[in-house]
Design an enzyme around this catalytic site. Structure first.
Site, PDB file in Angstrom:
ATOM      1  N   PRO A   3       0.784  -1.223   0.000  1.00 47.70           N
ATOM      2  CA  PRO A   3       0.000   0.000   0.000  1.00 47.70           C
ATOM      3  C   PRO A   3       0.823   1.284   0.000  1.00 47.70           C
ATOM      4  O   PRO A   3       1.839   1.377   0.685  1.00 47.70           O
ATOM      5  CB  PRO A   3      -0.834  -0.103   1.286  1.00 47.70           C
ATOM      6  CG  PRO A   3      -0.177  -1.155   2.099  1.00 47.70           C
ATOM      7  CD  PRO A   3       0.512  -2.078   1.147  1.00 47.70           C
ATOM      8  N   ASN A   4       0.339   2.220  -0.773  1.00 51.28           N
ATOM      9  CA  ASN A   4       0.870   3.587  -0.902  1.00 51.28           C
ATOM     10  C   ASN A   4       2.111   3.669  -1.782  1.00 51.28           C
ATOM     11  O   ASN A   4       2.540   4.776  -2.133  1.00 51.28           O
ATOM     12  CB  ASN A   4       1.148   4.211   0.483  1.00 51.28           C
ATOM     13  CG  ASN A   4      -0.117   4.323   1.309  1.00 51.28           C
ATOM     14  OD1 ASN A   4      -1.108   4.862   0.827  1.00 51.28           O
ATOM     15  ND2 ASN A   4      -0.115   3.796   2.515  1.00 51.28           N
ATOM     16  N   ARG A  28       5.430  11.900  -3.023  1.00 50.22           N
ATOM     17  CA  ARG A  28       5.320  12.381  -1.646  1.00 50.22           C
ATOM     18  C   ARG A  28       6.582  11.958  -0.890  1.00 50.22           C
ATOM     19  O   ARG A  28       7.204  10.952  -1.228  1.00 50.22           O
ATOM     20  CB  ARG A  28       4.099  11.768  -0.943  1.00 50.22           C
ATOM     21  CG  ARG A  28       2.746  12.069  -1.569  1.00 50.22           C
ATOM     22  CD  ARG A  28       2.273  13.490  -1.301  1.00 50.22           C
ATOM     23  NE  ARG A  28       2.355  13.835   0.115  1.00 50.22           N
ATOM     24  CZ  ARG A  28       1.389  13.601   1.009  1.00 50.22           C
ATOM     25  NH1 ARG A  28       0.278  13.027   0.631  1.00 50.22           N
ATOM     26  NH2 ARG A  28       1.544  13.953   2.269  1.00 50.22           N
ATOM     27  N   TYR A  55      11.635   8.403   0.802  1.00 49.39           N
ATOM     28  CA  TYR A  55      11.468   7.335  -0.184  1.00 49.39           C
ATOM     29  C   TYR A  55      12.102   7.633  -1.549  1.00 49.39           C
ATOM     30  O   TYR A  55      12.050   6.784  -2.443  1.00 49.39           O
ATOM     31  CB  TYR A  55       9.977   7.025  -0.347  1.00 49.39           C
ATOM     32  CG  TYR A  55       9.351   6.520   0.941  1.00 49.39           C
ATOM     33  CD1 TYR A  55       9.716   5.285   1.470  1.00 49.39           C
ATOM     34  CD2 TYR A  55       8.430   7.279   1.655  1.00 49.39           C
ATOM     35  CE1 TYR A  55       9.170   4.817   2.654  1.00 49.39           C
ATOM     36  CE2 TYR A  55       7.876   6.825   2.845  1.00 49.39           C
ATOM     37  CZ  TYR A  55       8.254   5.595   3.335  1.00 49.39           C
ATOM     38  OH  TYR A  55       7.721   5.130   4.513  1.00 49.39           O
ATOM     39  N   ASN A  90       8.049  -5.781  -1.426  1.00 52.60           N
ATOM     40  CA  ASN A  90       8.014  -4.707  -0.433  1.00 52.60           C
ATOM     41  C   ASN A  90       6.562  -4.621   0.028  1.00 52.60           C
ATOM     42  O   ASN A  90       5.741  -3.975  -0.640  1.00 52.60           O
ATOM     43  CB  ASN A  90       8.475  -3.384  -1.032  1.00 52.60           C
ATOM     44  CG  ASN A  90       8.491  -2.277   0.015  1.00 52.60           C
ATOM     45  OD1 ASN A  90       7.952  -2.437   1.117  1.00 52.60           O
ATOM     46  ND2 ASN A  90       9.107  -1.164  -0.321  1.00 52.60           N
ATOM     47  N   GLU A 146      12.839  -9.734   0.615  1.00 52.40           N
ATOM     48  CA  GLU A 146      12.067  -8.612   1.187  1.00 52.40           C
ATOM     49  C   GLU A 146      12.876  -7.331   1.007  1.00 52.40           C
ATOM     50  O   GLU A 146      14.069  -7.304   1.334  1.00 52.40           O
ATOM     51  CB  GLU A 146      11.838  -8.911   2.674  1.00 52.40           C
ATOM     52  CG  GLU A 146      11.097  -7.840   3.432  1.00 52.40           C
ATOM     53  CD  GLU A 146      10.939  -8.217   4.927  1.00 52.40           C
ATOM     54  OE1 GLU A 146      11.235  -9.380   5.296  1.00 52.40           O
ATOM     55  OE2 GLU A 146      10.542  -7.330   5.705  1.00 52.40           O
ATOM     56  N   HIS A 170      12.945  -3.071   1.690  1.00 51.22           N
ATOM     57  CA  HIS A 170      12.409  -1.822   2.231  1.00 51.22           C
ATOM     58  C   HIS A 170      13.287  -0.681   1.745  1.00 51.22           C
ATOM     59  O   HIS A 170      14.519  -0.753   1.842  1.00 51.22           O
ATOM     60  CB  HIS A 170      12.363  -1.841   3.757  1.00 51.22           C
ATOM     61  CG  HIS A 170      11.443  -2.907   4.240  1.00 51.22           C
ATOM     62  ND1 HIS A 170      10.089  -2.807   4.101  1.00 51.22           N
ATOM     63  CD2 HIS A 170      11.690  -4.131   4.767  1.00 51.22           C
ATOM     64  CE1 HIS A 170       9.532  -3.920   4.545  1.00 51.22           C
ATOM     65  NE2 HIS A 170      10.484  -4.741   4.948  1.00 51.22           N
ATOM     66  N   ARG A 197      13.870   3.792  12.314  1.00 46.50           N
ATOM     67  CA  ARG A 197      12.602   4.521  12.381  1.00 46.50           C
ATOM     68  C   ARG A 197      11.800   4.077  13.622  1.00 46.50           C
ATOM     69  O   ARG A 197      12.369   3.511  14.551  1.00 46.50           O
ATOM     70  CB  ARG A 197      11.843   4.315  11.064  1.00 46.50           C
ATOM     71  CG  ARG A 197      12.623   4.832   9.842  1.00 46.50           C
ATOM     72  CD  ARG A 197      11.852   4.672   8.564  1.00 46.50           C
ATOM     73  NE  ARG A 197      10.686   5.541   8.541  1.00 46.50           N
ATOM     74  CZ  ARG A 197       9.721   5.455   7.616  1.00 46.50           C
ATOM     75  NH1 ARG A 197       9.814   4.550   6.642  1.00 46.50           N
ATOM     76  NH2 ARG A 197       8.683   6.262   7.663  1.00 46.50           N
TER      77      ARG A 197
END
Ligand code: CA2
Length: 151
Positions: free
Chosen positions: A15-16, A23, A28, A79, A103, A105, A112
């Protein structure tokens, strides 16, 4: 070096991530998901991999994409975004996939909030890449090529 029979790799995004590059570039980066798709397909060609990229904002959509990968893909790069930290359903679906799972990220999740430090998906992943920005997808493809060539 032996060439794998099935060279299809699915890159799944949660998601996103459809808003990448639009953004929060300080976290990112500036590259969009379309940029990552184009880069990954081109790199895949160089590595002898047939790469396809998918994205869903829905947990069930990602589960379905993992099920689809079971029939056709030799490996998954995923991801899962926020579902990384919450989704037993995605972990269970990945556990039903036979090939390598990597995986990725984009951000360094361990630097974080503490809720980002735990990943359900890591219980299945054969490798985890975090904090390398969108270059993490490139690193994942190189590692996937090596895993499939060594298999
Ligand atoms: O660092 C990563 O790749 C994450 O998987 C990204 C997720 C976050 O929940 C994970 O903890 C770490 C968030 C993805 C949000 O995507 C955005 C895309 C563009 C702009 C803002 C957020």
């Amino acid at each position: 070096m032996k060439r794998p029979e099935n060279t299809r790799i699915h890159i799944l995004n949660g998601p996103n991530l459809n808003l990448l590059g639009k953004r929060e570039p300080e976290i990112y980066g500036a590259r969009t998901l379309a940029d990552i798709e184009a880069d990954s397909i081109a790199l895949g060609r160089d590595l002898g991999l047939d790469v396809a990229l998918f994205q869903s904002n829905h947990e069930g959509g990602i589960v379905d994409q993992i099920h689809d990968a079971r029939d056709v893909a030799a490996g998954i790069i995923i991801n899962p975004a926020a579902y990384t930290h919450t989704s037993i359903a995605i972990l269970d679906a990945l556990s039903m996939f036979d090939g390598p799972v990597i995986e990725v990220h984009i951000s360094q999740v361990h630097k974080r909030e503490t809720f980002r430090h735990h990943s359900y998906v890591s219980l299945r992943a054969d490798a985890v890449i975090a904090g390398c920005g969108t270059h993490g997808y490139t690193l994942a493809l190189h590692h996937m090529a090596q895993l499939l060539n060594d298999a």
